[in-house]
Design an enzyme around this catalytic site. Structure first.
Site, mmCIF file in Angstrom:
data_model
loop_
_atom_site.group_PDB
_atom_site.id
_atom_site.type_symbol
_atom_site.label_atom_id
_atom_site.label_comp_id
_atom_site.label_asym_id
_atom_site.label_seq_id
_atom_site.Cartn_x
_atom_site.Cartn_y
_atom_site.Cartn_z
ATOM 1 N N ASN A 1 27.102 26.435 22.164
ATOM 2 C CA ASN A 1 28.478 26.727 21.748
ATOM 3 C C ASN A 1 29.527 26.283 22.771
ATOM 4 O OD1 ASN A 1 28.510 28.721 23.759
ATOM 5 N ND2 ASN A 1 28.016 30.373 22.331
ATOM 6 N N ASP B 1 36.916 29.749 27.820
ATOM 7 C CA ASP B 1 35.670 29.645 28.584
ATOM 8 C C ASP B 1 34.624 28.794 27.858
ATOM 9 O OD1 ASP B 1 34.992 31.484 26.651
ATOM 10 O OD2 ASP B 1 34.367 33.061 28.042
ATOM 11 N N GLY C 1 25.845 39.753 19.521
ATOM 12 C CA GLY C 1 26.279 40.791 20.463
ATOM 13 C C GLY C 1 27.790 40.867 20.541
ATOM 14 N N ARG D 1 18.924 36.290 14.889
ATOM 15 C CA ARG D 1 19.177 37.320 15.912
ATOM 16 C C ARG D 1 20.503 38.034 15.599
ATOM 17 N NH1 ARG D 1 23.181 35.329 19.080
ATOM 18 N NH2 ARG D 1 23.001 36.975 20.598
ATOM 19 N N SER E 1 37.771 36.600 23.257
ATOM 20 C CA SER E 1 37.321 35.220 23.317
ATOM 21 C C SER E 1 37.396 34.477 21.983
ATOM 22 C CB SER E 1 35.895 35.231 23.875
ATOM 23 O OG SER E 1 35.504 33.944 24.228
ATOM 24 N N ASP F 1 38.211 27.715 23.405
ATOM 25 C CA ASP F 1 38.235 28.905 22.552
ATOM 26 C C ASP F 1 39.356 29.827 23.038
ATOM 27 O OD1 ASP F 1 37.112 29.887 24.853
ATOM 28 O OD2 ASP F 1 35.621 31.129 23.841
ATOM 29 N N GLU G 1 25.276 26.830 26.923
ATOM 30 C CA GLU G 1 24.904 27.235 25.582
ATOM 31 C C GLU G 1 25.432 26.147 24.650
ATOM 32 O OE1 GLU G 1 24.833 31.856 25.151
ATOM 33 O OE2 GLU G 1 26.773 31.313 25.953
HETATM 34 C C1 G16 Z 1 30.104 35.341 24.369
HETATM 35 C C2 G16 Z 1 29.095 35.159 25.465
HETATM 36 C C3 G16 Z 1 28.287 33.907 25.194
HETATM 37 C C4 G16 Z 1 27.647 34.001 23.818
HETATM 38 C C5 G16 Z 1 28.696 34.301 22.760
HETATM 39 C C6 G16 Z 1 28.103 34.571 21.398
HETATM 40 O O1 G16 Z 1 30.953 34.241 24.331
HETATM 41 O O2 G16 Z 1 29.777 35.063 26.693
HETATM 42 O O3 G16 Z 1 27.319 33.791 26.196
HETATM 43 O O4 G16 Z 1 27.024 32.805 23.490
HETATM 44 O O5 G16 Z 1 29.436 35.447 23.127
HETATM 45 O O6 G16 Z 1 27.243 35.671 21.491
HETATM 46 P P1 G16 Z 1 26.611 36.363 20.224
HETATM 47 O O7 G16 Z 1 25.876 35.278 19.492
HETATM 48 O O8 G16 Z 1 25.724 37.421 20.783
HETATM 49 O O9 G16 Z 1 27.743 36.883 19.388
HETATM 50 P P2 G16 Z 1 32.516 34.385 24.194
HETATM 51 O O10 G16 Z 1 33.038 33.002 24.337
HETATM 52 O O11 G16 Z 1 32.777 34.991 22.849
HETATM 53 O O12 G16 Z 1 32.885 35.308 25.313
#
Ligand code: G16
Length: 557
Positions: free
Chosen positions: A387, A295, A513, A510, A76, A291, A385
């Site tokens: 973002n 998505d 992830g 935080r 992503s 992105d 979100e």
């Molecule tokens: C993914 C998740 C999103 C999240 C983003 C950032 O987005 O699908 O819900 O907001 O990661 O997450 P984190 O702050 O835990 O790194 P994407 O667009 O990278 O798939």
């Protein structure tokens, strides 16, 4: 008498698993974790993970009686060298949370133990191996994608699953396909199970929704040099003159281009347009960024004073939610259909205040999976979100109401028709930059809003997002929808004390992830204060985490 099962039902393919597994060995020193959006790390180390995800997806399908399960290979918004993989459940939603732990366990089993760990999992989860198994998969344009698909396919072969390769496409298309395949021929049929079906469904709904409105001026789209580029090109053909696109950052072949100085994450975190758009945007002209897997969506424009103004996920949520609330009222359904909004701690305080005066607003931890489930609690749930990741969910009972409702005036009938068309326009399986973009354009066309008018609905509090590289991000643990730190102990108190010194100061920390960083968010009434607060908190995080003092980033106070 039923006791714990001593053996599994059907044939467990020990030999095949051992054979294929030996082709995709796991490096001993690596540990993997199914995070916010699946497994995500350097693409070159993911071979064993992809093989095992193939096996797991095949078993998930068996567990669900042969329903088709999806697998998307993408990282992503991450840099090009990263890659990742996530599973998609049969209705197009994210993998059930309980299986995330199984995914992590299987990905980390040693090569010697893998077959046994898998056998125990199949037995304990009571998976009937005689059931059919179907998996549809796709990947984005990352260079490591091609070989990772092969590893995934070996996982499917090991279990004897039927695989369908959806090729190079966006994450939202893959989610759409999963639901379309599983609902085919039922009364919940979601659409034709092909990319063409996806485009047809969205573009037809869009044409109906904007028919009779003034011609829409061209929209500049930054495709992040990713898979959004070919998909946006195809969508442009379906839309024709209804919505002309001007596409930028469409180079998916030059190494290193993906998400580099472009894309939704760049715009959101840098709070400026991609350099490639410098001098391109006319004052007031609408532009947006996707992105790497299309998505997420970020709108923006340059105002009369030449200032850059961002219309992020919060601005999209407010625009869309207010529009839907109006339509529900105009259709005469206000008493029966309740609209709610779901955000995360990253939502700008001004957006939450603006929305909470009109609608119920919920806050969940980061991750579409959390927002999606919370949005399902409303008749119509709008989730975004900040973002730029989000969508709108219409509950099954709401869909039925919209279909059966007898309007009593022509105005009610028009509003009802628009609502029904919206249910076709919106990709309800997951956040979808292109579907969201059409949704925004519909609202702007109906309201006769320019980007400037849209932006003036409320004024964002200045905010800043900072990434902090620390030795171990897992030392950071949160509670209260990630708004407060519980570990490291004492750090939250220091953040609270610091926030009190800034007018309108709010900050939280935080672990990401999806990236190996800790994220720091801060907002305040003044831009300089929001920046200072963010960097001060980032400095505290860095010190607390035992970062090397010589490498303490300069901009941290
Ligand atoms: C993914 C998740 C999103 C999240 C983003 C950032 O987005 O699908 O819900 O907001 O990661 O997450 P984190 O702050 O835990 O790194 P994407 O667009 O990278 O798939």
């Amino acid at each position: 008498m039923s006791g714990p099962p001593v053996s599994i039902r059907g044939h467990f393919p020990h030999k095949e698993i051992e054979h294929y597994s030996s082709l995709h060995p796991k490096a001993r020193h690596l540990q993997f974790s199914y995070g916010t959006a699946g497994f995500r790390t350097l693409g070159v180390v993911l071979d064993s993970v992809l093989f095992r995800v193939g096996v797991l997806a095949a078993l998930r399908s068996k567990k669900l009686d042969g329903k088709t399960v999806g697998v998307m290979i993408t990282a992503s918004h991450n840099p090009e060298e990263d890659n990742g993989v996530k599973l998609v459940d049969p209705r197009g939603e994210m993998l059930e949370a309980a299986w995330e732990a199984h995914a992590t366990n299987l990905a980390n089993a040693s090569n010697e133990d893998f077959s046994d760990v898998l056998y125990d999992f199949v037995r304990d989860s009571r998976i009937d191996m005689s059931k059919p198994s179907r998996v549809v998969y796709a990947r984005d344009t990352r260079p490591t994608g091609e070989s990772l698909v092969k590893a995934l396919e070996d996982g499917l072969k090991a279990i004897g699953a039927e695989g369908r390769d959806a090729g190079i496409t966006t994450t939202p298309v893959l989610h759409y396909l999963v639901r379309a395949i599983n609902t085919k021929g039922t009364k919940e049929e979601y659409g034709e199970d092909s990319e063409d079906g996806y485009f047809q469904k969205m573009s037809e709904a869009f044409r109906k929704l904007v028919s009779g409105r003034p011609r829409i001026p061209p929209l500049v789209i930054d495709c992040a040099n990713g898979v959004g580029a070919p998909i946006a090109k195809k969508l442009a053909e379906y839309l024709g003159e209804t919505l002309p696109f001007v596409l930028y950052n469409t180079d998916t072949t030059t190494p290193g281009g993906l998400n580099n100085n472009c894309g939704a994450d760049y715009v959101k975190t840098q709070q400026k347009p991609p350099p490639s758009l410098n001098g391109v945007l006319q004052k007031g002209q609408r532009a947006c960024s996707l992105d790497g897997d299309a998505d997420r969506l970020m709108y923006y424009f340059i105002d009369e004073r030449n200032y850059f103004l961002m219309l992020d996920g919060d601005k999209i949520a407010t625009l869309v939610a207010a529009f839907i609330v109006d339509l529900v009222r105009l259709a005469g359904l206000a008493e029966q259909v309740k609209v709610g909004v779901v955000q995360t701690a990253y939502a700008n305080g001004a957006s939450t205040k603006y929305l909470a005066d009109k609608l119920p607003v919920r806050c969940t931890p980061t991750g579409v999976k959390h927002l999606h489930h919370a949005a399902e609690q409303f008749n119509i749930g709008v989730y975004f979100e900040a973002n730029g990741h989000g969508t709108v969910l219409f509950s099954p009972s709401t869909l039925e109401k919209l279909e059966k409702h007898e309007p009593s005036t022509p105005a009610q009938s028009t509003a009802l028709r628009h609502l029904n068309n919206l249910t076709q326009l919106v990709n309800q399986t997951v956040g979808d930059a292109l579907s969201d973009m059409l949704l925004v354009e519909v609202v702007l066309a109906h309201k006769a809003y320019s980007a400037i008018e849209w932006n003036s609905l409320y004024t964002d509090l200045p905010n800043r997002l900072v990434k902090v590289h620390v030795p171990n991000r897992n030392a950071f643990k949160t509670e209260d929808a990630e708004r407060r730190l519980v570990s490291p102990r004492g750090l939250q108190k220091k953040i609270d004390d610091l926030c009190k010194r800034y007018d309108g100061g709010r900050s939280f920390v935080r672990p990401s992830g999806t990236e190996d960083v800790v994220r720091v968010y801060a907002e305040a009434v003044l831009r300089s204060q929001a920046d200072e607060l963010a960097f001060r908190v980032a400095g505290m995080v860095y010190d607390e985490a035992g970062g090397d003092p010589h490498r303490r980033p300069k901009e941290y106070y």
